[in-house]
Design a protein around this motif. Structure first.
Motif, short mmCIF file in Angstrom:
data_model
loop_
_atom_site.label_atom_id
_atom_site.label_comp_id
_atom_site.label_asym_id
_atom_site.label_seq_id
_atom_site.Cartn_x
_atom_site.Cartn_y
_atom_site.Cartn_z
N ASP A 154 38.93 39.14 58.10
CA ASP A 154 38.15 39.05 56.87
C ASP A 154 39.08 38.73 55.72
OD1 ASP A 154 35.96 38.99 55.26
OD2 ASP A 154 35.47 41.11 55.42
N CYS A 155 38.49 38.33 54.61
CA CYS A 155 39.23 38.09 53.37
C CYS A 155 38.95 39.20 52.38
CB CYS A 155 38.84 36.75 52.74
SG CYS A 155 39.66 35.31 53.45
N ILE A 156 39.94 39.53 51.59
CA ILE A 156 39.77 40.44 50.47
C ILE A 156 40.40 39.78 49.26
CG2 ILE A 156 41.95 41.65 50.92
CD1 ILE A 156 40.62 44.22 49.93
N GLN A 157 39.88 40.09 48.09
CA GLN A 157 40.42 39.51 46.86
C GLN A 157 41.12 40.58 46.05
OE1 GLN A 157 37.48 37.19 44.72
NE2 GLN A 157 37.66 35.53 46.20
N PHE A 158 42.35 40.26 45.61
CA PHE A 158 43.13 41.15 44.77
C PHE A 158 43.30 40.49 43.40
CE2 PHE A 158 45.01 42.57 48.94
CZ PHE A 158 44.45 43.84 48.90
N PRO A 159 43.28 41.30 42.32
CA PRO A 159 43.48 40.74 40.98
C PRO A 159 44.80 40.00 40.88
CG PRO A 159 42.71 43.02 40.84
CD PRO A 159 43.06 42.76 42.28
N VAL A 160 44.82 38.94 40.10
CA VAL A 160 46.02 38.14 39.96
C VAL A 160 46.18 37.72 38.50
CG1 VAL A 160 44.94 35.89 40.37
CG2 VAL A 160 47.32 36.24 41.04
N MET A 161 47.42 37.53 38.07
CA MET A 161 47.72 37.06 36.73
C MET A 161 48.39 35.70 36.84
SD MET A 161 50.15 38.80 33.79
CE MET A 161 49.07 40.22 33.63
N VAL A 162 47.80 34.69 36.19
CA VAL A 162 48.37 33.34 36.20
C VAL A 162 48.30 32.76 34.80
CG1 VAL A 162 47.81 32.87 38.61
CG2 VAL A 162 46.13 32.37 36.85
N ALA A 163 49.07 31.71 34.58
CA ALA A 163 49.08 31.05 33.28
C ALA A 163 47.71 30.47 32.97
CB ALA A 163 50.13 29.94 33.26
N VAL A 164 47.42 30.32 31.69
CA VAL A 164 46.11 29.86 31.25
C VAL A 164 45.74 28.53 31.90
CG1 VAL A 164 44.74 29.13 29.26
CG2 VAL A 164 46.27 31.11 29.07
N ASP A 165 46.68 27.62 31.99
CA ASP A 165 46.37 26.30 32.53
C ASP A 165 46.24 26.30 34.05
OD1 ASP A 165 49.01 26.84 33.00
OD2 ASP A 165 49.76 24.85 32.47
N GLU A 166 46.45 27.44 34.71
CA GLU A 166 46.30 27.55 36.15
C GLU A 166 45.13 28.44 36.56
OE1 GLU A 166 50.01 29.09 37.40
OE2 GLU A 166 51.10 27.21 37.18
N GLN A 167 44.39 28.94 35.59
CA GLN A 167 43.39 29.96 35.88
C GLN A 167 42.14 29.43 36.59
OE1 GLN A 167 42.53 32.12 32.28
NE2 GLN A 167 44.55 33.12 32.23
N GLY A 168 41.79 28.18 36.36
CA GLY A 168 40.55 27.65 36.92
C GLY A 168 40.35 27.93 38.39
N PRO A 169 41.25 27.49 39.27
CA PRO A 169 41.04 27.70 40.71
C PRO A 169 41.06 29.17 41.13
CG PRO A 169 42.69 25.99 40.30
CD PRO A 169 42.44 26.67 39.00
N PHE A 170 41.68 30.03 40.33
CA PHE A 170 41.78 31.43 40.71
C PHE A 170 40.56 32.25 40.28
CE2 PHE A 170 46.17 30.15 41.16
CZ PHE A 170 46.58 30.86 42.27
N ARG A 171 39.66 31.65 39.54
CA ARG A 171 38.44 32.37 39.13
C ARG A 171 37.44 32.36 40.29
NH1 ARG A 171 38.52 34.12 34.14
NH2 ARG A 171 39.82 33.06 32.57
N ASN A 172 37.04 33.55 40.70
CA ASN A 172 36.06 33.62 41.77
C ASN A 172 34.65 33.40 41.22
OD1 ASN A 172 35.35 36.03 40.53
ND2 ASN A 172 36.14 37.35 42.18
#
Length: 391
Positions: A154-172
């Motif tokens: 299974d997959c689990i999601q953990f909070p992550v911190m990324v730069a503003v210009d990289e946030q798009g793909p990391f938003r669930n």
């Protein structure tokens, strides 16, 4: 600092680490000595493992040439700094006050230990063996139907911190910044395989495709399979439930009984697949830093997940009756029903990943559809023959 010498052992009632008052110890070396010379519970509270396991991990890291004593800080203290941070979810400033070192020193040793554990992490992950898992073999609800099952994925999601210009793909889908982590788990709470670092917007099927096609790939023993939910589809080596089939998890006398073989199959499949929830539950309880947004570069955040899972497996190997494993080990119907909703409906998988090139042929896909049907039919026939005596 709360006294370590209170005579208690590390029982399941002590799920949260005890808060320590910074600055009481005169320095990091004295603090670590007090912990390691105190009761085992003190080491469990502070470093998230008992003393014997702690020393063994120090020995492994030293013997492999990954950590060494420095003029100021021994390996034990370096490992203690790392475990204290991830086990208490503390920031560098708070750890500075307790260990009495500069922020640069704390950060340097944190990263040194993280890199050392990551470097040998593959040594702590092992594929499943050839025997039928005891959790299946010893339960008539699962055996012989799932005799070829080696665990759950299974997959689990953990909070992550990324730069503003990289946030798009990391938003669930909920707009939260997350990294997707896929894990293959055994029924006794070990991790067979972990793939971290995928963006939160990536589907579970896409992450599974990556796990199967990368160099260090997820391998399923021939003739065996993992349990998955419908987000992954029914694939060779991965047995999923029937889609659009509601089922009740409470199958005790007087409660709802399954109406057909598909509902019964989904019910037992879900109970057995709960191994992933229990494994992740033990992992997060031991290392709560994973449940927050660690203020580190993305690559460090990814390494943290892998390192935490590797340490989890190391502890399981050295002390399988560790207090957190005892807390999350129970997989019987009654106890799992207490924490799961009474009615579940498997949601249909969204086929947005039809372009993925899985290494399967049509005959293999059809074979696993037939396997699921044959297991469900055998299970249902036995259930009926037992006169609905319970599942």
């Amino acid at each position: 600092m709360e006294s370590c010498d209170d005579g208690k052992d590390g029982g399941s009632e002590n799920l949260m680490p005890k808060a320590l008052s910074p600055g009481v110890a005169s320095g990091g070396a004295k603090f670590v000595d007090e912990v390691l010379n105190g009761q085992d519970e003190c080491c469990l509270d502070n470093f998230r493992m008992d003393k014997n396991v702690f020393y063994k991990l120090c020995h492994v890291l030293q013997s492999r040439g990954l950590l060494r004593h420095t003029n100021r800080i021994k390996i034990e203290e370096q490992l203690a700094i790392f475990l204290f941070i991830i086990g208490h979810n503390l920031r560098t400033r708070a750890v500075q006050e307790l260990f009495r070192y500069s922020g640069e020193t704390i950060s340097r040793h944190f990263n040194n230990v993280l890199n050392a554990i990551t470097a040998i992490s593959l040594d702590f992950f092992h594929p499943p063996g050839s025997d039928v898992p005891q959790e299946v073999l010893g339960n008539p609800k699962f055996y012989p139907y799932f005799k070829d099952c080696v665990g759950a994925v299974d997959c689990i999601q953990f909070p992550v911190m990324v730069a503003v210009d990289e946030q798009g793909p990391f938003r669930n889908k909920n707009g939260l910044l997350m990294q997707n982590v896929l894990a293959a788990c055994s029924f006794d709470l070990k991790f067979h395989y972990v793939l971290a670092g995928w963006e939160g917007s990536a589907s579970e099927l896409r992450v599974l495709h990556s796990a199967l096609t990368r160099r260090n790939n997820l391998q399923v023993p021939e003739g065996r399979y993992y349990l998955v939910d419908t987000k992954y589809a029914n694939l060779p080596g991965f047995l999923s439930p029937y889609q659009d089939v509601p089922y009740h998890l409470n199958g005790l006398p007087g409660d709802h009984h399954p109406q057909d073989e598909k509902e019964l199959f989904n019910q037992r499949h879900s109970l057995l697949r709960n191994a992933t929830n229990r494994s992740f539950g033990a992992l997060k309880a031991r290392f709560p830093i994973l449940t927050s947004t660690p203020p580190y570069p993305l690559q460090t955040q990814v390494k943290l997940v892998v390192a935490a899972c590797a340490i989890h497996n190391f502890i399981h190997r050295e002390k399988p009756d560790d207090w957190l494993f005892r807390t999350f080990e129970h997989g019987d119907v009654i106890q799992m029903d207490e924490v799961l909703p009474s009615v579940e409906v498997e949601q249909p998988m969204l086929f947005e990943n039809q372009d993925l090139d899985f290494p399967f042929v049509t005959e293999d896909l059809e074979m696993f559809v037939q396997l699921r049907d044959s297991v469900a039919t055998e299970m249902w026939n036995d259930y009926i023959n037992d006169d609905l005596s319970g599942i």
